[in-house]
Scaffold this motif. Structure first.
Motif, PDB file in Angstrom:
ATOM      1  N   HIS A 285      36.033  40.993  51.997  1.00  0.00           N
ATOM      2  CA  HIS A 285      35.427  40.326  50.986  1.00  0.00           C
ATOM      3  C   HIS A 285      35.699  38.951  51.015  1.00  0.00           C
ATOM      4  O   HIS A 285      36.690  38.549  51.289  1.00  0.00           O
ATOM      5  CB  HIS A 285      35.751  41.008  49.535  1.00  0.00           C
ATOM      6  CG  HIS A 285      35.398  42.412  49.015  1.00  0.00           C
ATOM      7  ND1 HIS A 285      33.906  42.764  49.127  1.00  0.00           N
ATOM      8  CD2 HIS A 285      35.915  43.590  49.201  1.00  0.00           C
ATOM      9  CE1 HIS A 285      33.665  43.844  48.999  1.00  0.00           C
ATOM     10  NE2 HIS A 285      35.034  44.607  49.140  1.00  0.00           N
TER      11      HIS A 285
ATOM     12  N   THR B  55      36.799  35.314  45.717  1.00  0.00           N
ATOM     13  CA  THR B  55      35.832  34.984  44.398  1.00  0.00           C
ATOM     14  C   THR B  55      36.938  33.999  43.425  1.00  0.00           C
ATOM     15  O   THR B  55      37.875  34.091  43.897  1.00  0.00           O
ATOM     16  CB  THR B  55      35.557  36.259  43.696  1.00  0.00           C
ATOM     17  OG1 THR B  55      37.104  36.989  43.358  1.00  0.00           O
ATOM     18  CG2 THR B  55      34.677  37.230  44.239  1.00  0.00           C
TER      19      THR B  55
ATOM     20  N   ARG C  73      42.527  39.403  49.136  1.00  0.00           N
ATOM     21  CA  ARG C  73      41.259  40.049  49.627  1.00  0.00           C
ATOM     22  C   ARG C  73      41.173  41.367  50.024  1.00  0.00           C
ATOM     23  O   ARG C  73      42.069  41.638  51.258  1.00  0.00           O
ATOM     24  CB  ARG C  73      40.493  38.782  50.454  1.00  0.00           C
ATOM     25  CG  ARG C  73      40.145  37.943  49.768  1.00  0.00           C
ATOM     26  CD  ARG C  73      39.809  36.350  51.020  1.00  0.00           C
ATOM     27  NE  ARG C  73      38.700  37.222  51.648  1.00  0.00           N
ATOM     28  CZ  ARG C  73      38.709  36.658  53.126  1.00  0.00           C
ATOM     29  NH1 ARG C  73      39.311  35.958  53.718  1.00  0.00           N
ATOM     30  NH2 ARG C  73      37.605  37.149  54.026  1.00  0.00           N
TER      31      ARG C  73
END
Length: 160
Positions: free
Chosen positions: A12, A15, A23
């Motif tokens: 991913h 964020t 991650r």
């Protein structure tokens, strides 16, 4: 000794508020990790030991490889496989393993894995790119840069 480098699977994106270290793998990344393990099993390359970077995406990749290959034990987290990987350190760690360990999988990151592959092959000007979830298989005896044989390089597109 056989050494198999596996770059972690697709992870991913970072964020806001999340650390890169945390991650995790995407669904595709999990599929990739299991595909690597299945290939190892199919080719009778089940590892005696799986070492992994401490980053979540590498640890999850290592878990997928262990499970799908049928390897015994759990992945072993090693800080020397993180972003600051140094080929000389890798060779020292592999050289310190007991003689009964004959096949090791190392799960880590870019750009250090490409650098490691290039170093092992003695490249002075060229560069080998290791894609996410790629597998690079070497034979070396003893663990040293001299006498290394590249046995196989499998890009992720071949696996899934």
């Amino acid at each position: 000794m056989e050494v198999i480098l596996v770059r972690h699977g697709k992870a991913h994106e970072v964020t806001p508020g999340e650390k890169d270290h945390d991650r995790s793998l995407t669904d595709k990344g999990w599929k990739q990790s299991r595909a690597v393990g299945k290939l190892l099993k199919k080719m009778d390359l089940i590892p005696d030991l799986v070492f992994t970077s401490p980053r979540v995406r590498a640890l999850e990749t290592a878990e997928g490889v262990v499970t799908a290959s049928g390897a015994e034990g759990e992945p072993v987290v090693q800080d020397w496989l993180d972003f600051d990987l140094r080929p000389a350190n890798v060779m020292a760690e592999l050289g310190a393993l007991p003689d009964e360990i004959t096949r090791v999988v190392l799960v880590g990151h870019e750009p250090t894995f490409s650098g490691m592959v290039s170093w092992l092959l003695g490249a002075e000007t060229g560069y080998c790119e290791v894609k996410k979830a790629a597998l690079v298989h070497f034979s070396m005896a003893p663990p040293t840069r001299h006498g290394v044989v590249l046995k196989m390089l499998v890009p992720p597109k071949v696996l899934i």
